[in-house]
Design a protein around this motif. Structure first.
Motif, PDB file in Angstrom:
ATOM      1  N   ASN A  20     -73.349 -21.103  59.023  1.00 46.30           N
ATOM      2  CA  ASN A  20     -74.617 -20.890  59.722  1.00 46.30           C
ATOM      3  C   ASN A  20     -75.704 -20.473  58.735  1.00 46.30           C
ATOM      4  O   ASN A  20     -76.835 -20.953  58.806  1.00 46.30           O
ATOM      5  CB  ASN A  20     -74.454 -19.822  60.804  1.00 46.30           C
ATOM      6  CG  ASN A  20     -75.748 -19.533  61.522  1.00 46.30           C
ATOM      7  OD1 ASN A  20     -76.372 -20.418  62.092  1.00 46.30           O
ATOM      8  ND2 ASN A  20     -76.175 -18.283  61.487  1.00 46.30           N
ATOM      9  N   GLY A  21     -75.361 -19.603  57.796  1.00 41.07           N
ATOM     10  CA  GLY A  21     -76.323 -19.160  56.791  1.00 41.07           C
ATOM     11  C   GLY A  21     -76.804 -20.304  55.912  1.00 41.07           C
ATOM     12  O   GLY A  21     -78.000 -20.417  55.615  1.00 41.07           O
ATOM     13  N   LYS A  22     -75.878 -21.191  55.517  1.00 41.19           N
ATOM     14  CA  LYS A  22     -76.248 -22.338  54.677  1.00 41.19           C
ATOM     15  C   LYS A  22     -77.211 -23.264  55.412  1.00 41.19           C
ATOM     16  O   LYS A  22     -78.238 -23.673  54.866  1.00 41.19           O
ATOM     17  CB  LYS A  22     -75.001 -23.137  54.278  1.00 41.19           C
ATOM     18  CG  LYS A  22     -74.149 -22.494  53.231  1.00 41.19           C
ATOM     19  CD  LYS A  22     -72.933 -23.368  52.939  1.00 41.19           C
ATOM     20  CE  LYS A  22     -71.947 -22.700  52.033  1.00 41.19           C
ATOM     21  NZ  LYS A  22     -70.739 -23.524  51.832  1.00 41.19           N
ATOM     22  N   THR A  52     -82.646 -25.437  56.334  1.00 39.88           N
ATOM     23  CA  THR A  52     -83.701 -25.766  57.298  1.00 39.88           C
ATOM     24  C   THR A  52     -84.992 -25.028  56.947  1.00 39.88           C
ATOM     25  O   THR A  52     -86.075 -25.623  56.957  1.00 39.88           O
ATOM     26  CB  THR A  52     -83.248 -25.408  58.728  1.00 39.88           C
ATOM     27  OG1 THR A  52     -82.017 -26.065  58.994  1.00 39.88           O
ATOM     28  CG2 THR A  52     -84.279 -25.823  59.754  1.00 39.88           C
ATOM     29  N   ILE A  53     -84.879 -23.760  56.617  1.00 33.99           N
ATOM     30  CA  ILE A  53     -86.065 -22.969  56.252  1.00 33.99           C
ATOM     31  C   ILE A  53     -86.696 -23.540  54.984  1.00 33.99           C
ATOM     32  O   ILE A  53     -87.924 -23.628  54.885  1.00 33.99           O
ATOM     33  CB  ILE A  53     -85.705 -21.483  56.101  1.00 33.99           C
ATOM     34  CG1 ILE A  53     -85.425 -20.882  57.489  1.00 33.99           C
ATOM     35  CG2 ILE A  53     -86.806 -20.701  55.388  1.00 33.99           C
ATOM     36  CD1 ILE A  53     -84.882 -19.469  57.475  1.00 33.99           C
ATOM     37  N   LYS A  64     -66.222 -17.750  57.997  1.00 32.35           N
ATOM     38  CA  LYS A  64     -66.578 -19.137  57.665  1.00 32.35           C
ATOM     39  C   LYS A  64     -67.732 -19.627  58.537  1.00 32.35           C
ATOM     40  O   LYS A  64     -68.649 -20.300  58.056  1.00 32.35           O
ATOM     41  CB  LYS A  64     -65.368 -20.058  57.838  1.00 32.35           C
ATOM     42  CG  LYS A  64     -64.311 -19.880  56.781  1.00 32.35           C
ATOM     43  CD  LYS A  64     -63.111 -20.763  57.051  1.00 32.35           C
ATOM     44  CE  LYS A  64     -61.999 -20.522  56.052  1.00 32.35           C
ATOM     45  NZ  LYS A  64     -60.791 -21.307  56.378  1.00 32.35           N
ATOM     46  N   ALA A  65     -67.697 -19.302  59.813  1.00 29.99           N
ATOM     47  CA  ALA A  65     -68.766 -19.730  60.730  1.00 29.99           C
ATOM     48  C   ALA A  65     -70.098 -19.101  60.346  1.00 29.99           C
ATOM     49  O   ALA A  65     -71.129 -19.778  60.336  1.00 29.99           O
ATOM     50  CB  ALA A  65     -68.403 -19.371  62.174  1.00 29.99           C
ATOM     51  N   ASN A  94     -90.050 -19.252  63.206  1.00 27.31           N
ATOM     52  CA  ASN A  94     -89.764 -18.121  64.086  1.00 27.31           C
ATOM     53  C   ASN A  94     -88.596 -18.457  65.025  1.00 27.31           C
ATOM     54  O   ASN A  94     -87.715 -17.629  65.252  1.00 27.31           O
ATOM     55  CB  ASN A  94     -91.016 -17.744  64.883  1.00 27.31           C
ATOM     56  CG  ASN A  94     -90.822 -16.489  65.686  1.00 27.31           C
ATOM     57  OD1 ASN A  94     -90.213 -15.531  65.218  1.00 27.31           O
ATOM     58  ND2 ASN A  94     -91.330 -16.479  66.904  1.00 27.31           N
ATOM     59  N   GLU A  95     -88.586 -19.665  65.565  1.00 30.76           N
ATOM     60  CA  GLU A  95     -87.508 -20.093  66.464  1.00 30.76           C
ATOM     61  C   GLU A  95     -86.173 -20.173  65.721  1.00 30.76           C
ATOM     62  O   GLU A  95     -85.135 -19.778  66.251  1.00 30.76           O
ATOM     63  CB  GLU A  95     -87.854 -21.448  67.093  1.00 30.76           C
ATOM     64  CG  GLU A  95     -86.818 -21.974  68.059  1.00 30.76           C
ATOM     65  CD  GLU A  95     -86.594 -21.094  69.279  1.00 30.76           C
ATOM     66  OE1 GLU A  95     -85.472 -21.148  69.829  1.00 30.76           O
ATOM     67  OE2 GLU A  95     -87.515 -20.370  69.693  1.00 30.76           O
ATOM     68  N   ILE A  96     -86.195 -20.674  64.494  1.00 31.83           N
ATOM     69  CA  ILE A  96     -84.972 -20.741  63.677  1.00 31.83           C
ATOM     70  C   ILE A  96     -84.426 -19.329  63.461  1.00 31.83           C
ATOM     71  O   ILE A  96     -83.222 -19.085  63.604  1.00 31.83           O
ATOM     72  CB  ILE A  96     -85.256 -21.434  62.327  1.00 31.83           C
ATOM     73  CG1 ILE A  96     -85.528 -22.919  62.549  1.00 31.83           C
ATOM     74  CG2 ILE A  96     -84.083 -21.254  61.361  1.00 31.83           C
ATOM     75  CD1 ILE A  96     -86.105 -23.630  61.342  1.00 31.83           C
ATOM     76  N   ASP A  97     -85.305 -18.393  63.129  1.00 34.93           N
ATOM     77  CA  ASP A  97     -84.895 -17.011  62.908  1.00 34.93           C
ATOM     78  C   ASP A  97     -84.299 -16.408  64.178  1.00 34.93           C
ATOM     79  O   ASP A  97     -83.253 -15.760  64.151  1.00 34.93           O
ATOM     80  CB  ASP A  97     -86.103 -16.186  62.443  1.00 34.93           C
ATOM     81  CG  ASP A  97     -85.736 -14.745  62.156  1.00 34.93           C
ATOM     82  OD1 ASP A  97     -84.815 -14.516  61.348  1.00 34.93           O
ATOM     83  OD2 ASP A  97     -86.376 -13.840  62.745  1.00 34.93           O
TER      84      ASP A  97
END
Length: 176
Positions: A74-76, A81-82, A69-70, A121-124
């Motif tokens: 996180n993926g969503k 955001t991307i 679930k976490a 890049n920071e998000i990734d």
């Protein structure tokens, strides 16, 4: 070297009269102290509490479900955001292509696009760090369950040193 913890002391520490009164929470407590428990106590747990392995497996399944679930959440959030940052970049790119803007405005928009690219890049990087952290916790949990099984079966286990664990973590990071 410290003396192993006796059955009576384990029961007192868990605040139960015998191992048949073991709950999921008490089983997790017992797992956390297994390295200090007399091997005979571990055998007594299995004799007096035959569903101990079932409770441990149930706890592992619950943990796996929560991790799933976490990671899904996180993926969503990461995708949303991307998508927002990408939409802003498309808008800026369209603005740069207009003929009615000054070279200074065009340069300013290009700088903003570079900042947005750095943000992506920071998000990734943060997403990969989160996944590595979850995998590390999972590895530690599996190691704990393996230690439990080894203690119950009386196996002599050699735990890897921190240098070997760091090497494994670095190898995993390279794969992501």
């Amino acid at each position: 070297m410290t003396r192993p913890i006796s059955e009576a002391k384990v029961l007192k520490m868990l605040d139960i009269p015998d191992f048949r009164h073991m709950t999921k929470e008490k089983a997790v407590q017992l797992v956390s102290m297994l390295d200090r428990v007399d091997p005979e106590v571990a055998k007594a747990v299995l004799e007096q509490y035959p569903k101990f392995a079932e409770v441990v497996l149930s706890t592992a399944r619950d943990w796996k479900e929560n991790v799933g679930k976490a990671l899904e959440e996180n993926g969503k959030v990461t995708k949303e955001t991307i998508a927002a940052v990408s939409a802003a970049m498309v808008g800026l790119n369209g603005f740069i292509g207009r003929e009615d803007i000054t070279p200074g405005e065009r340069s300013e928009m290009a700088d903003r696009m570079i900042e947005l690219a750095k943000l992506l890049n920071e998000i990734d990087k943060r997403n990969k760090d989160f996944i590595l952290k979850v995998l590390g916790i999972g590895g530690a949990t599996l190691l704990g369950f393996a230690a439990l099984a080894a203690a119950v079966l009386g196996v002599n286990v050699k735990i890897p040193d921190s240098k070997a664990l760091k090497g494994a973590a670095d190898a995993a990071r390279d794969l992501i």
